[in-house]
Design a protein around this motif. Structure first.
Motif, PDB file in Angstrom:
ATOM      1  N   GLU A   1      83.464  53.371  29.425  1.00  0.00           N
ATOM      2  CA  GLU A   1      84.825  53.259  29.962  1.00  0.00           C
ATOM      3  C   GLU A   1      84.851  52.321  31.166  1.00  0.00           C
ATOM      4  O   GLU A   1      85.761  51.510  31.322  1.00  0.00           O
ATOM      5  CB  GLU A   1      85.314  54.661  30.358  1.00  0.00           C
ATOM      6  N   MET A   2      83.819  52.396  32.000  1.00  0.00           N
ATOM      7  CA  MET A   2      83.763  51.492  33.161  1.00  0.00           C
ATOM      8  C   MET A   2      83.642  50.040  32.681  1.00  0.00           C
ATOM      9  O   MET A   2      84.328  49.148  33.186  1.00  0.00           O
ATOM     10  CB  MET A   2      82.588  51.842  34.070  1.00  0.00           C
TER      11      MET A   2
ATOM     12  N   ARG B   1      84.643  48.817  29.877  1.00  0.00           N
ATOM     13  CA  ARG B   1      85.939  48.392  29.301  1.00  0.00           C
ATOM     14  C   ARG B   1      86.907  47.977  30.399  1.00  0.00           C
ATOM     15  O   ARG B   1      87.796  47.172  30.195  1.00  0.00           O
ATOM     16  CB  ARG B   1      86.568  49.547  28.497  1.00  0.00           C
ATOM     17  N   ASN B   2      86.740  48.561  31.580  1.00  0.00           N
ATOM     18  CA  ASN B   2      87.613  48.213  32.695  1.00  0.00           C
ATOM     19  C   ASN B   2      87.070  47.059  33.526  1.00  0.00           C
ATOM     20  O   ASN B   2      87.516  46.813  34.643  1.00  0.00           O
ATOM     21  CB  ASN B   2      87.869  49.439  33.566  1.00  0.00           C
TER      22      ASN B   2
ATOM     23  N   SER C   1      83.195  58.452  37.674  1.00  0.00           N
ATOM     24  CA  SER C   1      84.373  59.029  37.008  1.00  0.00           C
ATOM     25  C   SER C   1      84.009  60.326  36.276  1.00  0.00           C
ATOM     26  O   SER C   1      83.834  61.363  36.927  1.00  0.00           O
ATOM     27  CB  SER C   1      84.975  57.969  36.090  1.00  0.00           C
TER      28      SER C   1
ATOM     29  N   LYS D   1      99.295  52.057  41.003  1.00  0.00           N
ATOM     30  CA  LYS D   1      98.864  50.950  40.125  1.00  0.00           C
ATOM     31  C   LYS D   1      98.070  49.912  40.939  1.00  0.00           C
ATOM     32  O   LYS D   1      97.058  49.386  40.491  1.00  0.00           O
ATOM     33  CB  LYS D   1     100.080  50.250  39.503  1.00  0.00           C
TER      34      LYS D   1
ATOM     35  N   GLU E   1      94.641  51.160  41.728  1.00  0.00           N
ATOM     36  CA  GLU E   1      93.743  50.988  40.579  1.00  0.00           C
ATOM     37  C   GLU E   1      93.262  49.535  40.517  1.00  0.00           C
ATOM     38  O   GLU E   1      92.076  49.263  40.332  1.00  0.00           O
ATOM     39  CB  GLU E   1      94.511  51.366  39.307  1.00  0.00           C
ATOM     40  N   ARG E   2      94.223  48.618  40.726  1.00  0.00           N
ATOM     41  CA  ARG E   2      93.854  47.197  40.646  1.00  0.00           C
ATOM     42  C   ARG E   2      92.801  46.845  41.707  1.00  0.00           C
ATOM     43  O   ARG E   2      91.771  46.234  41.401  1.00  0.00           O
ATOM     44  CB  ARG E   2      95.103  46.312  40.838  1.00  0.00           C
TER      45      ARG E   2
ATOM     46  N   HIS F   1      89.326  48.384  40.917  1.00  0.00           N
ATOM     47  CA  HIS F   1      88.587  47.741  39.825  1.00  0.00           C
ATOM     48  C   HIS F   1      88.254  46.286  40.139  1.00  0.00           C
ATOM     49  O   HIS F   1      87.122  45.858  39.940  1.00  0.00           O
ATOM     50  CB  HIS F   1      89.390  47.786  38.512  1.00  0.00           C
ATOM     51  N   THR F   2      89.240  45.544  40.646  1.00  0.00           N
ATOM     52  CA  THR F   2      89.024  44.097  40.720  1.00  0.00           C
ATOM     53  C   THR F   2      88.502  43.628  42.075  1.00  0.00           C
ATOM     54  O   THR F   2      87.851  42.607  42.150  1.00  0.00           O
ATOM     55  CB  THR F   2      90.316  43.318  40.390  1.00  0.00           C
TER      56      THR F   2
ATOM     57  N   PHE G   1      84.665  52.345  40.080  1.00  0.00           N
ATOM     58  CA  PHE G   1      85.357  53.029  38.994  1.00  0.00           C
ATOM     59  C   PHE G   1      85.359  54.537  39.232  1.00  0.00           C
ATOM     60  O   PHE G   1      84.353  55.215  39.050  1.00  0.00           O
ATOM     61  CB  PHE G   1      84.675  52.679  37.662  1.00  0.00           C
TER      62      PHE G   1
ATOM     63  N   GLU H   1      91.305  58.137  38.197  1.00  0.00           N
ATOM     64  CA  GLU H   1      92.556  58.056  38.947  1.00  0.00           C
ATOM     65  C   GLU H   1      93.245  59.406  39.011  1.00  0.00           C
ATOM     66  O   GLU H   1      93.332  60.127  38.009  1.00  0.00           O
ATOM     67  CB  GLU H   1      93.487  57.053  38.297  1.00  0.00           C
TER      68      GLU H   1
END
Ligand SMILES: Cc1ncc(COP(=O)(O)O)c(C=O)c1O
Length: 396
Positions: A21-22, A24-25, A37, A341, A344-345, A348-349, A354, A357
């Motif tokens: 999952e990490m 994928r993100n 997570s 949101k 989260e951005r 991750h970025t 990770f 949330e």
């Protein structure tokens, strides 16, 4: 014996739900970080468990397995010595998992349209167990006092008194809020449910994961009346990091309720069964790995202290809920004034981190992150540096 809590087996592309999952993100192997997570630990398996599984492979064929009386006694012994509850072996129904068990409980003991209470925010599959099976979610929101969450007993009494309300799914210790409910709180909740004919399904999967000074009370241990009005879900899976072996133990002291549960299971599977290696590993864990668990929780406690100290000094807008039990720290980022949101951005970025949330656990979790801290301390330290880089006063 000193166990190894430093080695990390990087689980990219190995079928680990959490690592996949990490990836994928967008957080890649080259970043030299781990996911914080899904609730399994980044600690290697206790050697006693590995040895027990290897020995079983030497002598056994992998046929269908039933729980042996030694298995059932061993589980009860753990409950007796670790949790001071005198459970009987015949109360146990082994199950693949606790999520399976609370889905079955909802199906077994309630009818479509009937109400099931949750103390929210809470572990998200509990919502699905209610809503996907056509039951009505009855929300009893927890009260956030700033550093800890408490049950709103007045609201609970009102909602339990509705004749349409038939069940409460309790998360004890609470995921994600980290509470270890006291005996008094559980008694009060139990009495309310008894008064109004509301059955309690107590998910105690995190029952062994306690911070110093906190004591877990098995819900059914409070009184005979309460024991007769509950289903207690336990497992060695979180405790010893063997969730992939899918073995848990559902205690139903009330014979009538137990019979109903079993009949309901047998509607979809006339011979419910578990994994032979799961039984072997669970027995080895309960017999020989208490020391491993104590050391693992001491690493978790160290991680907790490091995070709390660092965040208070360097990132004071982020508030951390007191961790009493579980290895899941609940952090409130709302003080940064960012939408969830955007949070989260950035995580991750920019931070390249990770977490889970908070909004996954319900609306009250928006702006929170759940940080799984069952990992080597160096990864916690690296994550704090990254958090400071992304959110520290100098950069934002
Ligand atoms: C409160 C709670 N219940 C149940 C589970 C999962 O249980 P199982 O893997 O036995 O289905 C988790 C996993 O994170 C959990 O936190």
């Amino acid at each position: 014996m000193n166990y190894d809590f430093e080695t990390v087996r990087k689980r990219y592309n190995s079928g680990s739900f959490k690592w996949d999952e990490m990836a994928r993100n967008g957080v890649k192997p080259s970043e030299d970080i781990i996911p914080f997570s899904v609730a399994d630990m980044e600690f290697v398996t206790a050697p006693e468990i590995v040895e027990a599984i290897k020995s079983e492979l030497d002598v056994s064929i992998m046929g269908y397995a039933s729980p042996t009386s030694e298995y059932l006694e061993t589980v009860c012994e753990w409950l007796r010595t670790r949790h001071q509850w005198n459970a009987r072996p015949e109360w146990i129904l082994p199950s693949h998992g606790i999520v399976d068990a609370f889905f079955t409980a909802v199906r077994t003991y309630t009818r479509e349209g009937e109400g099931v209470i949750l103390n929210t925010p809470v572990y998200y599959p509990m919502y699905s167990a209610i809503e996907s099976q056509g039951r009505k979610l009855v929300d009893n929101p927890l009260i956030n006092t700033g550093s800890r969450y408490e049950i709103d007993f007045d609201d609970l009494e009102r909602k339990a008194a509705d004749p349409n309300t038939k069940m409460l799914i309790l998360c004890s210790p609470h995921n994600p809020c980290g509470r270890v409910w006291t005996r008094d709180e559980l008694s009060r909740l139990g009495e309310i449910c008894l008064r109004h004919g509301v059955l309690v399904v107590s998910d105690e999967i995190h029952f062994d994961l306690l911070m110093p000074g906190h004591v877990h009370t098995v819900f059914a241990s409070i009184s005979d009346e309460i024991a007769n009005n509950c289903v207690v879900c336990t497992a060695p899976s979180k405790t010893f990091n063997i969730a992939g072996l899918q073995t848990s133990n559902i205690f139903i002291p009330n014979a009538e309720l137990r019979e109903k549960f079993l009949r309901s299971l047998m509607l979809s599977n006339p011979h419910p069964k578990c994994n032979i290696l799961g039984y072997v590993a669970s027995m080895a864990a309960y017999k020989h790995c208490a020391g491993w668990l104590d050391q693992a929780m001491s690493v978790v406690d160290t991680n907790r202290k490091i995070i709390c100290g660092f965040v208070a000094r360097e990132l004071p807008e982020i508030k951390i809920t007191d961790l009493e039990g579980t290895y899941l720290l609940w952090l409130d980022f709302n003080g940064l004034g960012l939408g969830f949101k955007e949070l989260e951005r950035i995580n991750h970025t920019e931070a390249r981190l990770f977490f889970d949330e908070g909004c996954m656990f319900g609306k009250a979790g928006e702006g929170f992150e759940r940080w799984n801290i069952a990992c080597p301390t160096r990864y916690v330290e690296e994550a704090l540096t990254r958090l400071k880089g992304a959110y520290g006063k100098s950069s934002r």
